[in-house]
Structure formats: C-alpha cells, structure tokens
Write a protein that holds these residues in place. Structure first.
Motif, PDB file in Angstrom:
ATOM      1  N   VAL A  19     125.883  62.425   8.221  1.00 51.06           N
ATOM      2  CA  VAL A  19     124.548  62.070   7.193  1.00 51.06           C
ATOM      3  C   VAL A  19     124.640  60.629   7.259  1.00 51.06           C
ATOM      4  O   VAL A  19     125.576  59.838   7.168  1.00 51.06           O
ATOM      5  CB  VAL A  19     124.855  62.750   5.964  1.00 51.06           C
ATOM      6  CG1 VAL A  19     123.928  62.371   4.764  1.00 51.06           C
ATOM      7  CG2 VAL A  19     125.535  64.135   6.304  1.00 51.06           C
ATOM      8  N   LEU A  68     121.863  64.476  10.035  1.00 52.71           N
ATOM      9  CA  LEU A  68     120.878  64.494   8.829  1.00 52.71           C
ATOM     10  C   LEU A  68     120.464  63.101   8.306  1.00 52.71           C
ATOM     11  O   LEU A  68     121.369  62.202   7.972  1.00 52.71           O
ATOM     12  CB  LEU A  68     121.198  65.315   7.706  1.00 52.71           C
ATOM     13  CG  LEU A  68     121.872  66.680   7.969  1.00 52.71           C
ATOM     14  CD1 LEU A  68     122.021  67.577   6.787  1.00 52.71           C
ATOM     15  CD2 LEU A  68     120.700  67.662   8.961  1.00 52.71           C
ATOM     16  N   TRP A 119     118.413  69.965   3.134  1.00 55.54           N
ATOM     17  CA  TRP A 119     119.742  70.445   3.645  1.00 55.54           C
ATOM     18  C   TRP A 119     120.421  71.381   2.968  1.00 55.54           C
ATOM     19  O   TRP A 119     121.167  72.122   3.469  1.00 55.54           O
ATOM     20  CB  TRP A 119     120.767  69.034   2.922  1.00 55.54           C
ATOM     21  CG  TRP A 119     122.262  68.768   3.105  1.00 55.54           C
ATOM     22  CD1 TRP A 119     122.887  70.071   3.847  1.00 55.54           C
ATOM     23  CD2 TRP A 119     122.723  67.783   2.890  1.00 55.54           C
ATOM     24  NE1 TRP A 119     124.221  69.595   3.700  1.00 55.54           N
ATOM     25  CE2 TRP A 119     124.291  68.236   3.396  1.00 55.54           C
ATOM     26  CE3 TRP A 119     122.635  66.527   2.472  1.00 55.54           C
ATOM     27  CZ2 TRP A 119     125.207  67.121   3.382  1.00 55.54           C
ATOM     28  CZ3 TRP A 119     123.821  65.532   2.250  1.00 55.54           C
ATOM     29  CH2 TRP A 119     124.866  66.096   2.593  1.00 55.54           C
TER      30      TRP A 119
END
Length: 360
Positions: free
Chosen positions: A173, A106, A133
C-alpha cells in the motif's frame, strides 16, 4: 525479505516504438527471473510519457504467460480510477492465469492530470481508496461482496472467479493519509515507500513520518511491515554513473510537473523543465544508489538496518535508461552486489522478520 523489479516504462524519445518498449521490459523481467528476483511489478499511469503502461494487470498477465517462477503484480493499482467490482475480478483472473503468482499493490494516486481526465476528484481519493479496498478484500477473501458506503454501494453479489491463492496478500500500500497508514498496519499489509531522487535520506524521513502517524493513533510502529523502492545502478564508470543520474533527474522533472495543479504537455509529452532550486547532477547520483558493487552493497545495507523491510523493490530501468545499461547493471547486481550485501547483513531471508531477527 525478497526482491522486486519495478517497471515504470518511461518514454523519453517519442519516436521510440511502444512495441520495442514492451519487448525490452519482457527481456528485463525474464532476466530478473533468471537472477532470482522474486516479483516483477508494473506501474499504472495515464495520458503522458511518464509511463506508457495504463494497465499493470494487463502487463502482469502478459508477463505471467512468459515466465514460470517470478511473481507478477501491480505497483500500484490507483483504486479511485477503477470500478471496484471489475478490478476485483481482474485480480482474481490474474492469479488464475499466473497459477497463484499474483501480487497486489494499492494506492490512492496523486496526479491531477490523470484524475481530471477520468472525472474523479482528487479530494475524494483517500475515502474512495478505503472503500474500494473493502470491496477488493471481500471478493478476494470470501468470493462475495455486499457493500454500502459513501462512494460505492452494491447488493450481495457472488463471483464465479476465485483466486488460486487461498488468501492473496499481503497488499502493498502507498499513501500518506493517516487512515490509510493506520489500516495498512492494522491489516498486516506492507507500507510501500519510495522517496524518488531524495534517496535513502528521503526514505528514512518518510518512514519516520509514518511511525509518528502510527504513534498518534496508539499503534506500535514495530508492528508495521515495510517495503521500499530504490533506484539502483551498478557501474564502475564515473561517466555512466552520471548518465544514470541524468535518467533519474528526468524522472524527477516529470514527477514534479505531474504534481502541479496544471501539467504542461506537448500532446502527451510532458515539458521537461528544471525543478525549482534543482541540485547539480552529482547530487542525484549521490542521493541514489549509483556506483560500484561495494558502494551499492554498503548503501543498501544501511537501508536494511534502518528500515528492516520485508520487500526491497529495485528500480533498475529508470528515466528511459538504455536497455544495455540496465541489463549490465542487473547482471552486476546479482553477481557482485547480493553476495556483498549478505556479508554485510547476513541471510537476507531473516530481514523483515522483526528487530530480533535483524539483530541476531
């Protein structure tokens, strides 16, 4: 610790067939699976030759059908450019298609050139990423979503698709926003870090800044899981090492252009101009992990000791490097570098398990 292969799919020659690029990427992923790489990652970028892959999930699904063991995933999904309900379903579908081999990265994005063309404000990217998210976690972990946020609202919705994995994760992330860093540590996700042509010293500086961000929020940096991405090229040839450095310099010039308020393009080709105060080619070579097997193993060992990552993502084909060069480097990596690395730091499956395991 496990290994990844990063597929950016940069186009340097506009006449090169896009089909040929996909076929080259396929062959490299199959080679990665054969030599024991654990995951194949695919980038997401739009509207330029920096990457011809606008959909990492499509590429991951394509590769899932051609492989049997290697995990496949997005590094990373630029969440503000998606509708979160759609991307959540597509991640679940990828996990079904790959029989539980999906991994998810992400990110909040950084290229104004892309955001402007999607009509999304770059200023909102961190807030949007955190909300999306939430949605992704709800769907993948519970099969239902109900959400009321600043950027996204939806009534309770149940999904027909559920991933094969009981709980997809951890998420990988990217981003330097303090709240994104905090949530990454608190959720057990992996902080995915790359320093581009700044190399190892750049990675160390990024890690130190992340740790300082966590300390300011009264979070112990030792709780953070880290993943790193590094340019790797194994060669005994000084000439080929400089050729690899030129490929890295090409990426750096494109990234620099994409970080400007306005990216200068000729059609979709970014104008390649030297970086302000650009260092000599030898600096690119020396910053990055380019050289013979012993040099590569020593440099990687230094990063492992300093950062103790749970994941090490190898950027083998950078800057539209010729396929034969990349293939040869990957062969040398598996045959020569990995055994030397294990002699330096011990069993690689102990790296990333905490400082006690690394020191034992």
């Amino acid at each position: 610790m496990d290994f990844g292969i990063f597929n950016l799919m940069t186009l340097r020659d506009p006449a090169k067939s896009r089909r040929e690029m996909i076929e080259e990427t396929t062959r490299l992923v199959l080679q990665a699976e054969e030599i024991g790489i654990d995951v194949a990652w695919f980038a997401e970028h739009h509207f330029s030759n920096y990457s011809v892959c606008p959909s990492p999930l499509l590429m991951a699904a394509h590769m899932a059908g051609k492989t049997s063991k290697i995990d496949v995933g997005a590094a990373v999904l630029v969440l503000p450019l998606y509708h979160p309900m759609r991307v959540a379903q597509e991640v679940a579908l990828l996990d079904i298609q790959s029989d539980g081999r999906a991994r998810v990265g992400l990110g909040s994005g950084y290229q104004k050139h892309e955001f402007d063309r999607y009509g999304v404000s770059l200023d909102d990217r961190a807030e949007m990423t955190l909300e999306y998210w939430d949605v992704l976690e709800q769907m993948l972990h519970t099969g239902r979503v109900a959400y009321e946020g600043k950027h996204f609202r939806v009534a309770e919705t149940e999904f027909s698709l559920r991933p094969v994995q009981e709980r997809i994760g951890p998420f990988y992330v990217t981003g330097n926003n303090p709240e994104i860093v905090r949530r990454t540590a608190a959720s057990g996700s992996v902080m995915f870090m790359t320093a581009g042509y700044a190399g190892s010293k750049g990675l160390f500086a990024i890690y130190d800044r992340v740790c300082e961000t966590l300390r300011k929020q009264n979070i112990d940096p030792a709780t953070l899981k880290t993943g790193i991405q590094q340019y790797i090229h194994v060669t005994d040839s000084k000439e080929q090492a400089l050729q690899a450095a030129d490929c890295a310099r090409y990426v750096a010039r494109l990234v620099t252009a994409l970080r400007q308020p306005v990216t200068e393009v000729d059609g979709f080709m970014i104008r390649e101009v030297p970086i302000a105060d650009e260092p000599p080619l030898e600096t690119f070579r020396d910053n990055l992990i380019i050289g013979d097997a012993h040099h590569v193993a020593e440099r990687m060992a230094e990063e492992l000791r300093r950062l103790n990552p749970s994941h090490y993502n190898c950027f083998f084909q950078f800057g539209a490097m010729p396929y034969a060069m990349t293939k040869g480097s990957m062969e040398r990596f598996a045959r020569d570098v990995v055994p030397l690395l294990e002699k330096e730091v011990g069993p690689l499956d102990r790296i990333g398990r905490g400082r006690d395991a690394l020191a034992a």
